[in-house]
Design an enzyme around this catalytic site. Structure first.
Site, mmCIF file in Angstrom:
data_model
loop_
_atom_site.group_PDB
_atom_site.id
_atom_site.type_symbol
_atom_site.label_atom_id
_atom_site.label_comp_id
_atom_site.label_asym_id
_atom_site.label_seq_id
_atom_site.Cartn_x
_atom_site.Cartn_y
_atom_site.Cartn_z
ATOM 1 N N CYS A 38 -3.499 -7.249 3.026
ATOM 2 C CA CYS A 38 -2.784 -7.029 4.286
ATOM 3 C C CYS A 38 -3.781 -7.048 5.446
ATOM 4 O O CYS A 38 -4.908 -6.563 5.329
ATOM 5 C CB CYS A 38 -2.050 -5.694 4.242
ATOM 6 S SG CYS A 38 -0.669 -5.651 3.074
ATOM 7 N N CYS B 114 -5.897 -3.920 6.644
ATOM 8 C CA CYS B 114 -6.819 -3.327 5.672
ATOM 9 C C CYS B 114 -7.807 -4.338 5.097
ATOM 10 O O CYS B 114 -8.409 -4.096 4.049
ATOM 11 C CB CYS B 114 -6.015 -2.684 4.535
ATOM 12 S SG CYS B 114 -4.861 -1.398 5.078
ATOM 13 N N CYS C 238 -5.015 -1.510 -4.836
ATOM 14 C CA CYS C 238 -3.777 -1.119 -4.144
ATOM 15 C C CYS C 238 -2.834 -0.335 -5.027
ATOM 16 O O CYS C 238 -1.898 0.301 -4.533
ATOM 17 C CB CYS C 238 -3.057 -2.366 -3.604
ATOM 18 S SG CYS C 238 -2.569 -3.526 -4.894
ATOM 19 N N CYS D 120 0.883 4.002 1.811
ATOM 20 C CA CYS D 120 1.326 2.732 2.381
ATOM 21 C C CYS D 120 1.414 1.661 1.288
ATOM 22 O O CYS D 120 2.405 0.931 1.197
ATOM 23 C CB CYS D 120 0.372 2.285 3.486
ATOM 24 S SG CYS D 120 0.985 0.890 4.470
ATOM 25 N N CYS D 121 0.400 1.574 0.430
ATOM 26 C CA CYS D 121 0.428 0.604 -0.664
ATOM 27 C C CYS D 121 1.562 0.914 -1.640
ATOM 28 O O CYS D 121 2.214 0.000 -2.153
ATOM 29 C CB CYS D 121 -0.897 0.607 -1.413
ATOM 30 S SG CYS D 121 -2.247 -0.260 -0.576
#
Length: 233
Positions: free
Chosen positions: A203, A206, A229, A120-121
């Site tokens: 974010c 998280c 990240c 995702c990062c």
């Protein structure tokens, strides 16, 4: 202005500047970077805080500031970005991932950040940053040595081998007390989440509040071994 210097030249430039500026103030470091790179210099800011942007715009008015709009930010962070664009002497550039959150969910399934936070990062932070930094020769970031063990030895000027750029950390040596003093003395814009016990802001899915006595970044990816990240690794 993408750098045309060879790796050896950029390494030598970074080493010389770091040796000369290791004990310099943040404004002096930014001023050197602005003189050295001109329009090839950019500040990367998550708008978790704005003291670095304030330092940069004071030393180099009109400087480009790159903000990664991941699609997962707190509303307070987006509001802070908008306030910075309105109030500071910067050229604010927002860059987004190649896919919206809905498109990412359709391809990888919902809540990828819970199942594979590294991916995702990579999709929502690392790739957009690579794209955003491509036109530049040097970038300024807000990392501080005090923030976590993984950042304890960062240099104020370094060679970014991953991107063949110079990476500048003007406030690397600042303590939290120095950050707080700078904010108070200069009426710096503050992300409202800091008033709600958040000590490190990323974010929304998280990030949680840090508990008393925890490392300031403990609220990032809590419960996972993940600590960065990928932007700085």
């Amino acid at each position: 202005m993408t750098s045309t210097l060879a790796e050896t030249d950029l390494r030598a430039l970074a080493d010389e500047a770091n040796g000369r500026l290791a004990e310099a103030g943040a404004a002096e470091i930014v001023a050197w970077a602005h003189e050295a790179f001109g329009s090839g210099l950019v500040v990367a800011s998550s708008m978790a805080d704005t003291h670095l942007v304030h330092v940069a715009q004071a030393a180099a008015p009109g400087i480009d500031v790159l903000f990664l709009d991941t699609g997962y930010h707190f509303a307070e962070t987006i509001g802070t970005r908008d306030a910075v664009a309105h109030s500071y002497q910067v050229n604010l550039i927002s860059i987004t991932p190649r896919r919206t959150v809905a498109e990412q969910d359709a391809e990888h399934g919902p809540k990828l950040h819970d199942r594979d936070p590294d991916l995702c990062c990579a999709l929502r932070k690392v790739e957009p940053l690579e794209r955003g930094l491509r036109p530049y020769s040097a970038w300024i970031n807000g990392m501080r040595r005090e923030e976590s063990p993984t950042r304890s030895d960062i240099r104020v000027v370094d060679y970014d081998a991953k991107r063949n750029m110079v990476k500048i950390s003007p406030i690397a040596a600042w303590t939290q007390d120095e950050v707080d003093a700078y904010i108070a003395e200069n009426n710096v814009l503050i992300n409202p989440l800091f008033f709600d016990d958040y000590t490190s802001i990323g974010c929304e899915p998280c990030t949680r509040r840090a508990l008393p006595g925890e490392d300031p970044r403990a609220g990032r990816w809590a419960g996972l071994s993940k600590t960065e990240c990928g932007l700085h690794t």
